[in-house]
Motif scaffolding. Structure first.
Motif: not given
Length: 397
Positions: A377-388
């Motif tokens: 969506k290109m609306r992020g603020r900072g990073k999106v992280v995945v907890d594996m």
């Protein structure tokens, strides 16, 4: 209690109670390796049982991934963005390093078009090649793969030792995974600048597009270097960058934006992380304009390797010439470059409380598709992280 695996194609399930029940289970309960893979014939993101990658190069390091982030590059690569250049690069790199090299390590013999996506990660070293001298099993490390390699959206990944560093001791794996790709992209531009102009300390700098992963890192790094930092963001990004203490924040959607920019004219360097190049005319003569919007990968996809590369070279030459002739400004594109030395520099800055990761949202491993949708969506603020290490029901294709 047990982990549920179902044999359905890529599917998102809901049910908050079920997720809360299963989310606390660690990936160590899984038998083998699972990876989010870009499908070949019908481009989409699917979860697959994946062989644990092997150490095919004596400089390789096998890492159990504890956290990974999702970047705009990953989202675009689902639709085979960059496939032409990256496939060629992978083949050249394989030939230069021998038939067995980590750049193409793929135990399922899949092509780049079906590779595991994901760039940056944080995790624990499980085993090392016999020429690895900097790391040992049990070390907590962070880093980023290059886009031609198998990626980090997998429970295990293999990278060369010169792509990683010990992670910052004062950060969790989730926090550490938010840094490498964005930070290394920015620092590759800084190195380009310092090689020609000297240290970037105490400069007047404009960061255009400052609320994303690269931008939030750039602001903090430049402030740590003593720079006067002006940031251009939308209204929704204001609160994010305000907390990073830039000197000036401009709303690029405001009517008075260009007037305000004109008052601050005379920048030593502009890091253009958004598409618009309005700020080029406000760089002082002999200054630098470094842009993160290279068309090289798309041009090669659209026109082929040769014609796409020629087209991009012509475009860059034209931009360089016009910037120099019209404004006396040096123009160049920014590219991500893996670097253990840069990761170590970042580690020191983080441990010295000069830089902190800015995380927009964290997703569980089974919610990888939702993380991609968020970034898309290109609306992020900072990073999106995945907890594996957190998941609910894993639906395996």
């Amino acid at each position: 209690m047990f982990l549920m695996l179902c044999k359905k194609c890529f599917i998102q399930f809901s049910g908050s109670q079920q997720f809360r029940t299963l989310a606390a289970y660690s990936t160590t309960a899984l038998d083998g390796n699972y990876a989010w893979v870009r499908q070949n014939k019908n481009p989409r993101l699917v979860l697959k049982k994946h062989a644990v990658p092997h150490l095919s190069n004596p400089h390789d390091v096998l890492i159990q991934v504890k956290a990974a982030s999702v970047n705009p590059m990953d989202v675009r690569m689902i639709e085979r963005y960059g496939e032409t250049i990256l496939s060629a690069y992978s083949k050249v790199k394989q030939l230069s390093q021998g038939p067995l090299s980590s750049c193409t390590a793929n135990p399922l013999n899949e092509t780049v078009s079906t590779s595991v996506l994901g760039r940056d990660f944080s995790g624990v070293v499980k085993s090392v090649g016999h020429l690895v001298t900097r790391f040992k099993p049990g070390d907590e490390v962070y880093g980023a793969t290059d886009p031609a390699m198998e990626g980090s959206h997998s429970l295990y990944t293999v990278v060369p030792q010169h792509y990683i560093s010990l992670k910052p001791g004062n950060l969790s794996h989730i926090e550490s995974a938010a840094l490498p790709y964005a930070a290394l992209t920015f620092l590759s531009a800084v190195k380009m600048y310092t090689k020609c102009k000297g240290p970037i300390t105490n400069q007047r700098v404009l960061v255009n597009g400052g609320a994303g992963g690269v931008g939030t890192f750039a602001i903090q790094y430049l402030k740590a270097m003593g720079c006067e930092v002006t940031v251009c963001v939308s209204e929704t990004g204001y609160e994010v960058v305000k907390g990073l203490n830039p000197n000036y924040i401009l709303d690029y959607k405001a009517e008075e934006f260009e007037w305000e920019l004109r008052q601050l004219a005379g920048f030593d360097v502009v890091f253009n992380l958004a598409g618009d190049e309005t700020a080029l005319k406000y760089v002082k003569p002999t200054g630098w304009f470094l842009a993160a919007n290279s068309p090289l990968l798309k041009a090669a996809d659209d026109r082929g390797l040769v014609f796409g590369s020629v087209q991009s070279s012509y475009m860059l030459t034209s931009k360089v010439t016009q910037a120099l002739y019209n404004h006396g400004v040096h123009y160049s594109w920014i590219f991500f470059t893996p670097s253990a030395a840069s990761l170590e520099e970042i580690k020191l800055l983080v441990e010295g409380n000069k830089i902190r990761p800015v995380i927009d949202e964290t997703f569980a491993f089974d919610k990888m598709s939702e993380a991609y949708a968020k970034v898309g969506k290109m609306r992020g603020r900072g990073k999106v992280v995945v907890d594996m290490e957190k998941f609910g029901e894993l639906c395996v294709d």
